[in-house]
Design an enzyme around this catalytic site. Structure first.
Site, PDB file in Angstrom:
ATOM      1  N   ASP A   1       2.995   4.974  -5.491  1.00  0.00           N
ATOM      2  CA  ASP A   1       2.102   5.970  -4.824  1.00  0.00           C
ATOM      3  C   ASP A   1       3.156   6.911  -5.703  1.00  0.00           C
ATOM      4  OD1 ASP A   1       1.194   8.714  -4.142  1.00  0.00           O
ATOM      5  OD2 ASP A   1       0.872   7.344  -2.252  1.00  0.00           O
TER       6      ASP A   1
ATOM      7  N   ASP B   1       0.893  -1.104  -0.118  1.00  0.00           N
ATOM      8  CA  ASP B   1      -0.151  -0.385  -0.252  1.00  0.00           C
ATOM      9  C   ASP B   1       1.098   1.346  -0.595  1.00  0.00           C
ATOM     10  OD1 ASP B   1      -1.796   1.726   0.483  1.00  0.00           O
ATOM     11  OD2 ASP B   1      -2.102   0.989   2.327  1.00  0.00           O
ATOM     12  N   HIS B   2       0.509   1.980  -0.606  1.00  0.00           N
ATOM     13  CA  HIS B   2       1.595   3.139  -0.895  1.00  0.00           C
ATOM     14  C   HIS B   2       2.594   3.446  -0.984  1.00  0.00           C
ATOM     15  CE1 HIS B   2      -2.477   5.788  -0.807  1.00  0.00           C
ATOM     16  NE2 HIS B   2      -2.345   4.983   0.405  1.00  0.00           N
TER      17      HIS B   2
ATOM     18  N   SER C   1     -12.490   4.398   5.281  1.00  0.00           N
ATOM     19  CA  SER C   1     -13.351   3.956   6.113  1.00  0.00           C
ATOM     20  C   SER C   1     -13.766   5.954   6.855  1.00  0.00           C
ATOM     21  CB  SER C   1     -12.471   3.683   7.438  1.00  0.00           C
ATOM     22  OG  SER C   1     -12.098   2.703   7.225  1.00  0.00           O
TER      23      SER C   1
ATOM     24  N   HIS D   1      -9.502   4.832  -1.930  1.00  0.00           N
ATOM     25  CA  HIS D   1      -8.547   5.299  -0.883  1.00  0.00           C
ATOM     26  C   HIS D   1      -9.146   6.077   0.107  1.00  0.00           C
ATOM     27  CE1 HIS D   1      -4.596   3.813  -1.627  1.00  0.00           C
ATOM     28  NE2 HIS D   1      -5.355   3.331  -3.091  1.00  0.00           N
ATOM     29  N   GLY D   2      -9.300   5.513   1.515  1.00  0.00           N
ATOM     30  CA  GLY D   2      -9.787   6.354   3.044  1.00  0.00           C
ATOM     31  C   GLY D   2     -11.533   6.113   2.535  1.00  0.00           C
TER      32      GLY D   2
ATOM     33  N   ASN E   1     -10.316   0.270  -0.249  1.00  0.00           N
ATOM     34  CA  ASN E   1      -9.314   0.199   1.524  1.00  0.00           C
ATOM     35  C   ASN E   1      -9.783   0.956   2.598  1.00  0.00           C
ATOM     36  OD1 ASN E   1      -7.790  -0.219  -1.189  1.00  0.00           O
ATOM     37  ND2 ASN E   1      -6.032   1.619  -0.431  1.00  0.00           N
TER      38      ASN E   1
HETATM   39  P1  13P Z   1      -8.499   4.500   6.061  1.00  0.00           P
HETATM   40  O1  13P Z   1      -7.283   4.744   7.020  1.00  0.00           O
HETATM   41  O2  13P Z   1      -9.591   6.044   5.808  1.00  0.00           O
HETATM   42  O3  13P Z   1      -9.343   3.568   5.787  1.00  0.00           O
HETATM   43  O4  13P Z   1      -8.142   4.537   4.636  1.00  0.00           O
HETATM   44  C1  13P Z   1      -7.176   3.631   4.423  1.00  0.00           C
HETATM   45  C2  13P Z   1      -6.271   3.279   3.329  1.00  0.00           C
HETATM   46  O5  13P Z   1      -6.249   4.656   1.903  1.00  0.00           O
HETATM   47  C3  13P Z   1      -5.068   2.878   2.584  1.00  0.00           C
HETATM   48  O6  13P Z   1      -4.588   2.965   1.843  1.00  0.00           O
HETATM   49  O1  G3H Z   2      -3.115   4.868   3.454  1.00  0.00           O
HETATM   50  C1  G3H Z   2      -2.177   4.838   4.388  1.00  0.00           C
HETATM   51  C2  G3H Z   2      -2.897   3.808   5.261  1.00  0.00           C
HETATM   52  O2  G3H Z   2      -4.044   4.025   6.421  1.00  0.00           O
HETATM   53  C3  G3H Z   2      -1.336   2.742   5.943  1.00  0.00           C
HETATM   54  O3  G3H Z   2      -1.180   3.635   7.008  1.00  0.00           O
HETATM   55  O4  G3H Z   2       1.106   4.544   6.931  1.00  0.00           O
HETATM   56  O5  G3H Z   2       0.477   4.506   9.272  1.00  0.00           O
HETATM   57  O6  G3H Z   2       0.019   2.491   7.866  1.00  0.00           O
HETATM   58  P1  G3H Z   2       0.130   4.218   7.925  1.00  0.00           P
HETATM   59 ZN    ZN Z   3      -4.188   4.965   0.837  1.00  0.00          ZN
END
Ligand code: 13P
Ligand code: G3H
Ligand code: ZN
Length: 284
Positions: A104, A82-83, A211, A208-209, A230
């Protein structure tokens, strides 16, 4: 079963008009909660580790735990970075067994993002590892986006078309109003922009994001072409929230299993709810 790549899962989800949940894992209990939820829902699932997760747990531990978890269930499980922002780390993840990576390059100028994404594709594609790119800036919830900044930060549909043409990337994360972390108010998604992007790029779209995004907005985004969603913050809330409850109930408890076990159960439950919301229940 063995870890699977993401491309096929997303193509199937796109055809079936549902989305695959991509859940962030930072420790063994969260990995177990994700596979358990996927198994109970008979759903394909993406387990993802951020650079922070890898720094915390160690690359070999993450890969090892996730591989064993996947081998113990009959539903498809993918392991995704991720990222990823560092080419060397991306190579290490692939070598260690990740079946999918995100590059990313959203902080780079467009042409540099294209060049770096292509560099990642060059090493990933021949060995069947999927690549997700990001276009537009998905920030954190602390960065309030004002209306006049939207065009600068959100994904530009024409740029998305150009980006996909020049890279041939398998999926693309877009900025349409979501942010990482806990929202202060209700996020307002720019669905018109999503429709415009989807018209110009014929590949799976990643949100993404996610939640804290209302259920109706998630369902609408899926109907408009989002097929990877995500979730991290909701997992953190469920896991730590339940652990905190247990500690308050039993302040003298010193057995970590008595705290982590219930936290794992709460995490399984929230992931099951998300899988049902995304429509991927029964799609394994
Ligand atoms: P949230 O933390 O907002 O659920 O986003 C997760 C995310 O985008 C991880 O790449
Ligand atoms: O997109 C970001 C994810 O929530 C991961 O967060 O870098 O704190 O593990 P983190
Ligand atoms: Zn993300």
């Amino acid at each position: 079963m063995a870890l699977v790549a993401v491309t096929e899962l997303l193509e199937k989800a796109e055809r079936g008009k549902y989305a695959i949940g991509a859940f962030n894992a930072n420790n063994m209990e969260i990995v177990q909660a994700i596979v358990k939820a996927a198994e109970l829902e008979n759903a394909p699932v993406i387990m993802q580790a951020s650079q922070g997760a890898i720094k915390y747990a160690g690359l070999e531990y993450i890969t090892g735990i996730v591989r064993i978890a996947a081998e113990n269930v009959d539903v498809p499980v993918a392991l995704h970075l991720d990222h990823g922002t560092d080419f060397e780390q991306i190579v290490k993840c692939i070598r260690s067994g990740f079946t999918s990576v995100m590059y990313d390059g959203s902080q780079l100028p467009l042409e540099e993002n294209i060049a770096m994404t292509n560099k990642v594709l060059e090493i990933a594609r021949p060995i069947g590892v999927s690549v997700e790119a990001e276009l537009g800036k998905i920030g954190g919830t602390e960065d309030d986006v004002h209306v006049d900044e939207k065009d600068a930060l959100y994904t530009n549909p024409e740029e998305a078309r150009h980006f996909v043409e020049k890279t041939g990337v398998e999926s693309i994360a877009i900025a349409i109003g979501t942010a990482h972390g806990q929202y202060k108010g209700e996020p307002q998604l720019d669905f018109d922009r999503l429709v415009a992007i989807k018209k110009l790029v014929n590949i799976p779209i990643v949100l993404h994001g996610s939640s804290g995004v209302p259920d109706e907005a998630i369902t609408k985004a899926i109907s408009l072409g989002v097929c990877k969603i995500n979730i991290d913050t909701n997992i953190r809330e469920a896991f730590v929230g339940r652990m905190r409850q247990e500690m308050e109930k039993n302040p003298n408890e010193i057995d970590p299993r008595k705290l982590l076990g219930p936290a794992r159960e709460a995490t399984t439950e929230i992931i099951r709810e998300k899988i049902r919301l995304f429509g991927s229940s029964g799609m394994a």
